[in-house]
Design an enzyme around this catalytic site. Structure first.
Site, PDB file in Angstrom:
ATOM      1  N   ASP A 100       0.779  -1.243   0.000  1.00 26.14           N
ATOM      2  CA  ASP A 100       0.000   0.000   0.000  1.00 26.14           C
ATOM      3  C   ASP A 100       0.808   1.289   0.000  1.00 26.14           C
ATOM      4  OD1 ASP A 100       1.096   0.005   2.510  1.00 26.14           O
ATOM      5  OD2 ASP A 100      -0.725  -0.642   3.526  1.00 26.14           O
ATOM      6  N   GLU A 122      -0.298  -9.119  -0.934  1.00 27.24           N
ATOM      7  CA  GLU A 122      -0.879  -8.530   0.287  1.00 27.24           C
ATOM      8  C   GLU A 122      -2.097  -7.666  -0.068  1.00 27.24           C
ATOM      9  OE1 GLU A 122       1.775  -7.348   3.765  1.00 27.24           O
ATOM     10  OE2 GLU A 122       0.560  -5.527   3.549  1.00 27.24           O
ATOM     11  N   GLU A 136      -2.139   5.149   2.719  1.00 29.83           N
ATOM     12  CA  GLU A 136      -2.063   3.726   2.368  1.00 29.83           C
ATOM     13  C   GLU A 136      -3.434   3.108   2.064  1.00 29.83           C
ATOM     14  OE1 GLU A 136      -0.497   5.140   4.916  1.00 29.83           O
ATOM     15  OE2 GLU A 136       1.641   4.802   4.547  1.00 29.83           O
ATOM     16  N   HIS A 209       6.424   5.674  12.759  1.00 35.03           N
ATOM     17  CA  HIS A 209       6.740   6.465  11.560  1.00 35.03           C
ATOM     18  C   HIS A 209       5.538   6.954  10.783  1.00 35.03           C
ATOM     19  CE1 HIS A 209       5.530   3.586   8.456  1.00 35.03           C
ATOM     20  NE2 HIS A 209       5.864   2.659   9.314  1.00 35.03           N
ATOM     21  N   ARG A 211       2.694   8.538   8.696  1.00 39.13           N
ATOM     22  CA  ARG A 211       2.513   9.924   8.254  1.00 39.13           C
ATOM     23  C   ARG A 211       1.420  10.631   9.060  1.00 39.13           C
ATOM     24  NH1 ARG A 211       4.245  12.518   3.317  1.00 39.13           N
ATOM     25  NH2 ARG A 211       5.527  10.738   2.813  1.00 39.13           N
ATOM     26  N   HIS A 242      13.278   5.419  12.630  1.00 34.06           N
ATOM     27  CA  HIS A 242      13.066   5.569  11.184  1.00 34.06           C
ATOM     28  C   HIS A 242      13.864   6.787  10.705  1.00 34.06           C
ATOM     29  CE1 HIS A 242      10.838   6.453   7.473  1.00 34.06           C
ATOM     30  NE2 HIS A 242      10.224   5.283   7.567  1.00 34.06           N
TER      31      HIS A 242
HETATM   32  C1  UD1 Z   1       6.700   4.969   3.545  1.00 34.48           C
HETATM   33  C2  UD1 Z   1       5.301   4.514   3.114  1.00 34.48           C
HETATM   34  C3  UD1 Z   1       4.592   3.823   4.269  1.00 34.48           C
HETATM   35  C4  UD1 Z   1       5.450   2.728   4.879  1.00 34.48           C
HETATM   36  C5  UD1 Z   1       6.823   3.282   5.237  1.00 34.48           C
HETATM   37  C6  UD1 Z   1       7.706   2.179   5.745  1.00 34.48           C
HETATM   38  C7  UD1 Z   1       4.122   5.932   1.494  1.00 34.48           C
HETATM   39  C8  UD1 Z   1       3.245   7.089   1.279  1.00 34.48           C
HETATM   40  N1  UD1 Z   1       4.504   5.672   2.751  1.00 34.48           N
HETATM   41  O1  UD1 Z   1       6.529   5.962   4.530  1.00 34.48           O
HETATM   42  O2  UD1 Z   1       3.384   3.250   3.789  1.00 34.48           O
HETATM   43  O3  UD1 Z   1       4.818   2.270   6.041  1.00 34.48           O
HETATM   44  O4  UD1 Z   1       7.417   3.857   4.065  1.00 34.48           O
HETATM   45  O5  UD1 Z   1       8.783   2.664   6.472  1.00 34.48           O
HETATM   46  O6  UD1 Z   1       4.495   5.279   0.561  1.00 34.48           O
HETATM   47  N2  UD1 Z   1      14.275   8.380   4.643  1.00 34.48           N
HETATM   48  C9  UD1 Z   1      15.646   8.312   4.495  1.00 34.48           C
HETATM   49  N3  UD1 Z   1      16.184   7.109   4.152  1.00 34.48           N
HETATM   50  C10 UD1 Z   1      15.452   5.988   3.961  1.00 34.48           C
HETATM   51  C11 UD1 Z   1      14.055   6.069   4.131  1.00 34.48           C
HETATM   52  C12 UD1 Z   1      13.486   7.269   4.461  1.00 34.48           C
HETATM   53  O7  UD1 Z   1      16.361   9.291   4.652  1.00 34.48           O
HETATM   54  O8  UD1 Z   1      16.021   4.933   3.655  1.00 34.48           O
HETATM   55  C13 UD1 Z   1      13.663   9.677   5.013  1.00 34.48           C
HETATM   56  C14 UD1 Z   1      13.683  10.687   3.864  1.00 34.48           C
HETATM   57  O9  UD1 Z   1      13.915  11.975   4.384  1.00 34.48           O
HETATM   58  C15 UD1 Z   1      12.258  10.610   3.315  1.00 34.48           C
HETATM   59  C16 UD1 Z   1      11.474  10.341   4.605  1.00 34.48           C
HETATM   60  O10 UD1 Z   1      12.302   9.479   5.360  1.00 34.48           O
HETATM   61  O11 UD1 Z   1      11.887  11.796   2.668  1.00 34.48           O
HETATM   62  C17 UD1 Z   1      10.104   9.734   4.417  1.00 34.48           C
HETATM   63  O12 UD1 Z   1      10.132   8.632   3.541  1.00 34.48           O
HETATM   64  P1  UD1 Z   1       8.777   8.242   2.715  1.00 34.48           P
HETATM   65  O13 UD1 Z   1       9.025   7.000   1.930  1.00 34.48           O
HETATM   66  O14 UD1 Z   1       8.247   9.411   1.994  1.00 34.48           O
HETATM   67  O15 UD1 Z   1       7.719   7.980   3.860  1.00 34.48           O
HETATM   68  P2  UD1 Z   1       7.691   6.903   5.014  1.00 34.48           P
HETATM   69  O16 UD1 Z   1       7.149   7.579   6.211  1.00 34.48           O
HETATM   70  O17 UD1 Z   1       8.976   6.210   5.079  1.00 34.48           O
HETATM   71  N1  UDP Z   2      12.138  -3.420  10.597  1.00 29.38           N
HETATM   72  C1  UDP Z   2      13.515  -3.543  10.361  1.00 29.38           C
HETATM   73  N2  UDP Z   2      14.376  -2.710  11.027  1.00 29.38           N
HETATM   74  C2  UDP Z   2      13.943  -1.764  11.898  1.00 29.38           C
HETATM   75  C3  UDP Z   2      12.544  -1.625  12.107  1.00 29.38           C
HETATM   76  C4  UDP Z   2      11.676  -2.479  11.433  1.00 29.38           C
HETATM   77  O1  UDP Z   2      13.949  -4.394   9.598  1.00 29.38           O
HETATM   78  O2  UDP Z   2      14.779  -1.055  12.474  1.00 29.38           O
HETATM   79  C5  UDP Z   2      11.216  -4.296   9.839  1.00 29.38           C
HETATM   80  C6  UDP Z   2      10.102  -4.974  10.610  1.00 29.38           C
HETATM   81  O3  UDP Z   2      10.503  -6.257  11.086  1.00 29.38           O
HETATM   82  C7  UDP Z   2       9.003  -5.100   9.556  1.00 29.38           C
HETATM   83  C8  UDP Z   2       9.217  -3.901   8.687  1.00 29.38           C
HETATM   84  O4  UDP Z   2      10.544  -3.456   8.923  1.00 29.38           O
HETATM   85  O5  UDP Z   2       9.219  -6.243   8.751  1.00 29.38           O
HETATM   86  C9  UDP Z   2       8.235  -2.814   9.020  1.00 29.38           C
HETATM   87  O6  UDP Z   2       8.582  -1.663   8.329  1.00 29.38           O
HETATM   88  P1  UDP Z   2       7.983  -0.250   8.690  1.00 29.38           P
HETATM   89  O7  UDP Z   2       7.530  -0.236  10.113  1.00 29.38           O
HETATM   90  O8  UDP Z   2       8.977   0.750   8.247  1.00 29.38           O
HETATM   91  O9  UDP Z   2       6.742  -0.131   7.689  1.00 29.38           O
HETATM   92  P2  UDP Z   2       5.228  -0.667   7.750  1.00 29.38           P
HETATM   93  O10 UDP Z   2       5.250  -2.111   8.031  1.00 29.38           O
HETATM   94  O11 UDP Z   2       4.544   0.142   8.784  1.00 29.38           O
HETATM   95  O12 UDP Z   2       4.694  -0.349   6.401  1.00 29.38           O
END
Ligand code: UD1
Ligand code: UDP
Length: 372
Positions: A100, A122, A136, A209, A211, A242
């Site tokens: 999602d 999923e 999502e 994390h 949004r 995160h």
């Molecule tokens: C995204 C997904 C969310 C998922 C989450 C898992 C969308 C809208 N959201 O949210 O569904 O649960 O990923 O974690 O698709 N960043 C880094 N390095 C990384 C990852 C993130 O620096 O490796 C920082 C960046 O500043 C980025 C911010 O995190 O702009 C947010 O990342 P983004 O993918 O937009 O949103 P998530 O909250 O991670």
């Molecule tokens: N996870 C990980 N390292 C971390 C935190 C979470 O590998 O430091 C794994 C966790 O076991 C799960 C997935 O990341 O499989 C969840 O990701 P996240 O919470 O970022 O996204 P969501 O599941 O909410 O979309």
């Protein structure tokens, strides 16, 4: 006549999609009757690379779209723009997306524009509130309309899809590939400095994390945790934060200066799964952790207003506690003080499959390809 070999392109972009798609990629690559290509959007960077390394997968394409503090507009525009070229060049017969995220929705949209069949892994998770989780819930609902294959992890997800009049012949109940990943990561003799540090205490694992929780809701969550830590000297908290700067700034503001709270970098999936396994209790707003914890028999307080994973709540391992400080504080305290409440939740009841979902999904695709 020579039969054309079918080509499957697997696309993902964030940590959770990667964790749940890498087992599927490995299963696809173990079969030799189709070509498998992997394209990552790079919606995440470091957190995605960690997973790719753990599963030893090298993508064929990386769109490298991540920017600091990216908006939904940035992510959407950049993926749509860059993936067109990849799809035009590779012309896959099937594109597989997961869950999602924005990567999921935008990739499915791009495949649909190119009239390429979509497989949604999923599929069918629902809260039926398009603002929770945001965005999502919209993303996954939208993909269901255009998917040729809906791989639902549970019967409940299948029923959600059927309520929306999704064609029954597109839906397959397969279990969740999260359990496939978990089957390969948990080690009984696992050691980690955090486990040594927490020896003699109850280890509490935190992640957050979402949004829709950024800002005040997250402040409430963190305040509740802080209060509990100051009142219960027998607990130690580990929080792999995160990489979202908004989350990191708040976590650093509220949790620094507490010797019993360790703020650490995101863990690779093997470390994280094993720390879950070593923990006493988990507090999170994550989706994936709600699927993994029931297998490990670890109670989870889900700091969200809604969940699309009611199976874990029914199994007794998850409790939805919302984002109000008082509710989180009360529920957390109850689990630390009432052994019966804790034992009721600490049951290993896994509603998400047997760890062979990837095999099931690939068998379904293969069978359908052969019958075409
Ligand atoms: C995204 C997904 C969310 C998922 C989450 C898992 C969308 C809208 N959201 O949210 O569904 O649960 O990923 O974690 O698709 N960043 C880094 N390095 C990384 C990852 C993130 O620096 O490796 C920082 C960046 O500043 C980025 C911010 O995190 O702009 C947010 O990342 P983004 O993918 O937009 O949103 P998530 O909250 O991670
Ligand atoms: N996870 C990980 N390292 C971390 C935190 C979470 O590998 O430091 C794994 C966790 O076991 C799960 C997935 O990341 O499989 C969840 O990701 P996240 O919470 O970022 O996204 P969501 O599941 O909410 O979309």
């Amino acid at each position: 006549m020579r039969i054309k070999t079918k080509k499957i392109m697997v696309v993902f972009g964030t940590r959770p999609e990667a964790i749940k798609m890498c087992p599927l990629v490995n299963e696809l690559k173990s079969r030799n009757n189709f070509i498998t290509k992997v394209c990552v959007t790079g919606q995440h960077k470091q957190m995605l690379d960690q997973v790719l390394e753990s599963f030893r997968i090298e993508p064929d394409y990386n769109l490298h779209i991540m920017k600091e503090n990216q908006t939904l507009f940035d992510v959407t525009i950049n993926i749509l723009d860059k993936i067109k070229e990849v799809l035009d060049y590779e012309k896959p017969d099937l594109v597989l997306v997961h869950g999602d995220t924005s990567t999921t929705f935008v990739t499915a949209l791009a495949a649909y524009y190119n009239q390429i069949a979509i497989g949604h892994v999923e599929a069918g998770l629902r809260t039926n509130n398009i603002y929770s989780p945001f965005p999502e819930e919209f993303n996954r609902q939208a993909v269901s309309i255009i998917a040729r294959y809906n791989f639902a992890p549970t019967i409940n997800a299948l029923q959600n899809l059927m309520r929306e009049n999704i064609d029954r012949s597109t839906i397959y109940v397969t279990g969740n590939t999260a359990i496939d990943a978990l089957r390969t990561t948990i080690k009984q003799d696992y050691k980690h400095p955090i486990i040594d540090w927490a020896k003699g205490s109850k280890l509490i694992l935190i992640t957050a994390h979402r949004r829709e929780n950024l800002g005040e809701p997250m402040r409430h969550m963190f305040n509740a945790i802080n209060r509990i830590v100051s009142e219960f000297e027998d607990i130690k908290v580990v929080y792999p934060i995160h990489l979202n700067p908004i989350v990191r700034n708040l976590a650093n503001e509220i949790f620094s200066n507490n010797a019993r709270i360790r703020l650490i970098e995101p863990l690779d999936v093997v470390d994280f799964h094993n720390l879950m396994n070593a923990s006493h209790l988990i507090l999170t707003d994550s989706g994936g952790i709600q699927e993994e914890a029931p297998s490990l028999g670890k109670p989870v307080l889900v700091m969200r207003e809604t969940t699309e994973r009611p199976e874990g709540v029914e199994a007794g391992t998850l409790k939805l506690v919302g984002t109000e400080e008082k509710n989180i504080y009360d529920s957390f305290k109850l689990l630390l003080t009432d052994v019966n409440e804790y034992q009721k939740m600490a049951q290993s009841n896994n509603p998400y499959g047997d760890g062979f979902s990837s095999k099931r999904i690939v068998d379904i695709i293969e069978k359908n390809f052969w019958s075409e």
